[in-house]
Design a protein around this motif. Structure first.
Motif, PDB file in Angstrom:
ATOM      1  N   PRO A  76       0.832  -1.210   0.000  1.00  0.00           N
ATOM      2  CA  PRO A  76       0.000   0.000   0.000  1.00  0.00           C
ATOM      3  C   PRO A  76       0.864   1.256   0.000  1.00  0.00           C
ATOM      4  N   GLU A  77       0.321   2.319  -0.585  1.00  0.00           N
ATOM      5  CA  GLU A  77       1.042   3.584  -0.664  1.00  0.00           C
ATOM      6  C   GLU A  77       0.445   4.575   0.319  1.00  0.00           C
ATOM      7  N   GLN A  78       1.306   5.347   0.936  1.00  0.00           N
ATOM      8  CA  GLN A  78       0.843   6.342   1.889  1.00  0.00           C
ATOM      9  C   GLN A  78       0.319   7.563   1.147  1.00  0.00           C
ATOM     10  N   ASP A  79      -0.831   8.045   1.593  1.00  0.00           N
ATOM     11  CA  ASP A  79      -1.450   9.213   0.991  1.00  0.00           C
ATOM     12  C   ASP A  79      -1.513  10.326   2.029  1.00  0.00           C
ATOM     13  N   GLY A  80      -0.359  10.777   2.437  1.00  0.00           N
ATOM     14  CA  GLY A  80      -0.266  11.864   3.411  1.00  0.00           C
ATOM     15  C   GLY A  80      -0.807  11.456   4.766  1.00  0.00           C
ATOM     16  N   PRO A  81      -1.474  12.384   5.453  1.00  0.00           N
ATOM     17  CA  PRO A  81      -1.982  12.069   6.794  1.00  0.00           C
ATOM     18  C   PRO A  81      -3.175  11.119   6.784  1.00  0.00           C
ATOM     19  N   ALA A  82      -3.748  10.863   5.610  1.00  0.00           N
ATOM     20  CA  ALA A  82      -4.907   9.960   5.530  1.00  0.00           C
ATOM     21  C   ALA A  82      -4.517   8.509   5.778  1.00  0.00           C
ATOM     22  N   GLY A  83      -3.265   8.174   5.633  1.00  0.00           N
ATOM     23  CA  GLY A  83      -2.818   6.806   5.880  1.00  0.00           C
ATOM     24  C   GLY A  83      -2.471   6.076   4.592  1.00  0.00           C
ATOM     25  N   TYR A  84      -2.508   4.754   4.670  1.00  0.00           N
ATOM     26  CA  TYR A  84      -2.120   3.901   3.553  1.00  0.00           C
ATOM     27  C   TYR A  84      -3.354   3.430   2.790  1.00  0.00           C
ATOM     28  N   LEU A 131      -8.920   1.477  -1.263  1.00  0.00           N
ATOM     29  CA  LEU A 131      -9.230   0.871   0.033  1.00  0.00           C
ATOM     30  C   LEU A 131      -8.223   1.318   1.090  1.00  0.00           C
ATOM     31  N   PRO A 132      -8.695   1.953   2.182  1.00  0.00           N
ATOM     32  CA  PRO A 132      -7.759   2.313   3.256  1.00  0.00           C
ATOM     33  C   PRO A 132      -7.265   1.060   3.980  1.00  0.00           C
ATOM     34  N   ILE A 133      -5.976   1.000   4.250  1.00  0.00           N
ATOM     35  CA  ILE A 133      -5.352  -0.134   4.931  1.00  0.00           C
ATOM     36  C   ILE A 133      -4.809   0.357   6.272  1.00  0.00           C
ATOM     37  N   PRO A 134      -5.521   0.095   7.381  1.00  0.00           N
ATOM     38  CA  PRO A 134      -4.977   0.493   8.686  1.00  0.00           C
ATOM     39  C   PRO A 134      -3.703  -0.296   8.991  1.00  0.00           C
ATOM     40  N   GLN A 135      -2.724   0.357   9.582  1.00  0.00           N
ATOM     41  CA  GLN A 135      -1.442  -0.289   9.852  1.00  0.00           C
ATOM     42  C   GLN A 135      -1.553  -1.402  10.879  1.00  0.00           C
ATOM     43  N   ARG A 136      -2.528  -1.350  11.736  1.00  0.00           N
ATOM     44  CA  ARG A 136      -2.680  -2.382  12.773  1.00  0.00           C
ATOM     45  C   ARG A 136      -3.502  -3.579  12.306  1.00  0.00           C
ATOM     46  N   THR A 137      -3.830  -3.634  11.049  1.00  0.00           N
ATOM     47  CA  THR A 137      -4.577  -4.764  10.510  1.00  0.00           C
ATOM     48  C   THR A 137      -3.718  -6.022  10.563  1.00  0.00           C
ATOM     49  N   PRO A 160     -10.095 -13.546   1.750  1.00  0.00           N
ATOM     50  CA  PRO A 160      -8.883 -13.342   2.566  1.00  0.00           C
ATOM     51  C   PRO A 160      -7.941 -12.323   1.910  1.00  0.00           C
ATOM     52  N   LEU A 161      -7.427 -11.426   2.708  1.00  0.00           N
ATOM     53  CA  LEU A 161      -6.519 -10.395   2.214  1.00  0.00           C
ATOM     54  C   LEU A 161      -5.267 -11.006   1.597  1.00  0.00           C
ATOM     55  N   ALA A 162      -4.805 -12.104   2.164  1.00  0.00           N
ATOM     56  CA  ALA A 162      -3.590 -12.753   1.647  1.00  0.00           C
ATOM     57  C   ALA A 162      -3.797 -13.303   0.236  1.00  0.00           C
ATOM     58  N   GLU A 163      -5.028 -13.652  -0.127  1.00  0.00           N
ATOM     59  CA  GLU A 163      -5.303 -14.124  -1.485  1.00  0.00           C
ATOM     60  C   GLU A 163      -5.515 -12.963  -2.446  1.00  0.00           C
ATOM     61  N   ALA A 164      -6.213 -11.927  -1.988  1.00  0.00           N
ATOM     62  CA  ALA A 164      -6.509 -10.789  -2.856  1.00  0.00           C
ATOM     63  C   ALA A 164      -5.284  -9.917  -3.094  1.00  0.00           C
ATOM     64  N   SER A 165      -4.424  -9.798  -2.087  1.00  0.00           N
ATOM     65  CA  SER A 165      -3.236  -8.958  -2.205  1.00  0.00           C
ATOM     66  C   SER A 165      -2.111  -9.504  -1.328  1.00  0.00           C
ATOM     67  N   PRO A 166      -1.334 -10.457  -1.845  1.00  0.00           N
ATOM     68  CA  PRO A 166      -0.232 -11.007  -1.050  1.00  0.00           C
ATOM     69  C   PRO A 166       0.802  -9.955  -0.631  1.00  0.00           C
ATOM     70  N   ALA A 167       1.020  -8.956  -1.477  1.00  0.00           N
ATOM     71  CA  ALA A 167       2.001  -7.920  -1.133  1.00  0.00           C
ATOM     72  C   ALA A 167       1.527  -7.105   0.076  1.00  0.00           C
ATOM     73  N   THR A 168       0.230  -6.863   0.167  1.00  0.00           N
ATOM     74  CA  THR A 168      -0.309  -6.129   1.311  1.00  0.00           C
ATOM     75  C   THR A 168      -0.210  -6.960   2.582  1.00  0.00           C
ATOM     76  N   ALA A 169      -0.505  -8.265   2.484  1.00  0.00           N
ATOM     77  CA  ALA A 169      -0.393  -9.143   3.652  1.00  0.00           C
ATOM     78  C   ALA A 169       1.060  -9.207   4.132  1.00  0.00           C
ATOM     79  N   ALA A 170       2.008  -9.270   3.190  1.00  0.00           N
ATOM     80  CA  ALA A 170       3.428  -9.284   3.569  1.00  0.00           C
ATOM     81  C   ALA A 170       3.830  -7.949   4.195  1.00  0.00           C
ATOM     82  N   TRP A 171       3.317  -6.855   3.664  1.00  0.00           N
ATOM     83  CA  TRP A 171       3.600  -5.538   4.220  1.00  0.00           C
ATOM     84  C   TRP A 171       3.051  -5.421   5.642  1.00  0.00           C
ATOM     85  N   LEU A 172       1.845  -5.927   5.862  1.00  0.00           N
ATOM     86  CA  LEU A 172       1.247  -5.891   7.206  1.00  0.00           C
ATOM     87  C   LEU A 172       2.035  -6.762   8.190  1.00  0.00           C
TER      88      LEU A 172
END
Length: 179
Positions: A76-84, A131-137, A160-172
């Motif tokens: 996920p990419e950070q969009d300023g103070p709005a988060g990832y 889709l906003p991705i909270p860091q504590r997910t 499952p997030l790991a199936e839809a976006s493995p890179a996001t699951a690895a980042w989390l």
């Protein structure tokens, strides 16, 4: 005769006169290096490259089915103070476009339609949502797809997030619950 008068002129003007042709060639060649990415993006935006990466096809949501894919296989990419944020593409099946008012995506099960998540916009064949991705997910979280019908009913399914976006699951997993 003075030797200073016979030497060729030195300085920026001399350098520019000598190298300007080569610098102009660089101005043409550098953009050419970025052309493959540009054409790949244009294929994706026109729909010729499919919906995107890690396509989850025909997810049953109520009486309809939805296809879900992430735009790029990246964290996920950070969009300023709005988060990832992570961009996902959605598509309704060709036969089931009637009766769907809106499609929402959210991490975690929504409590109500008021908290359904980010709305998909675009044509029914290719909707886009950020889709906003909270860091504590947690990496084993689910993406919930919520369809709102014109009849006022709410239909839900999860992927499952790991199936839809493995890179996001690895980042989390790498984040490890950091705030």
């Amino acid at each position: 005769m003075n030797q200073a008068q016979t030497l060729p002129p030195r300085g920026f003007k001399h350098w520019w006169l000598k190298w300007r042709f080569h610098l102009n060639i660089l101005l043409i060649l550098i953009p050419l290096a970025f052309m493959p990415k540009y054409f790949a993006d244009m294929r994706l935006f026109r729909g010729e490259g499919g919906l995107g990466e890690h396509l989850q096809a025909d997810i049953p949501v109520g009486r309809w089915s939805v296809s879900l894919a992430e735009m790029r296989d990246a964290a996920p990419e950070q969009d300023g103070p709005a988060g990832y944020f992570k961009i996902f593409n959605l598509a309704l099946c060709a036969e089931c476009q009637e009766g769907v008012k809106a499609i929402y995506l959210r991490i975690g099960k929504p409590r109500s339609l008021r908290a359904a998540g980010s709305i998909g916009f675009g044509s029914p064949y290719r909707m886009l949502t950020s889709l906003p991705i909270p860091q504590r997910t947690q990496p084993d979280a689910h993406i919930w797809i919520t369809l709102e019908g014109w009849d006022g009913q709410m239909y839900q399914a999860s992927v499952p997030l790991a199936e839809a976006s493995p890179a996001t699951a690895a980042w989390l997993a790498k984040q490890g619950g950091k705030p």
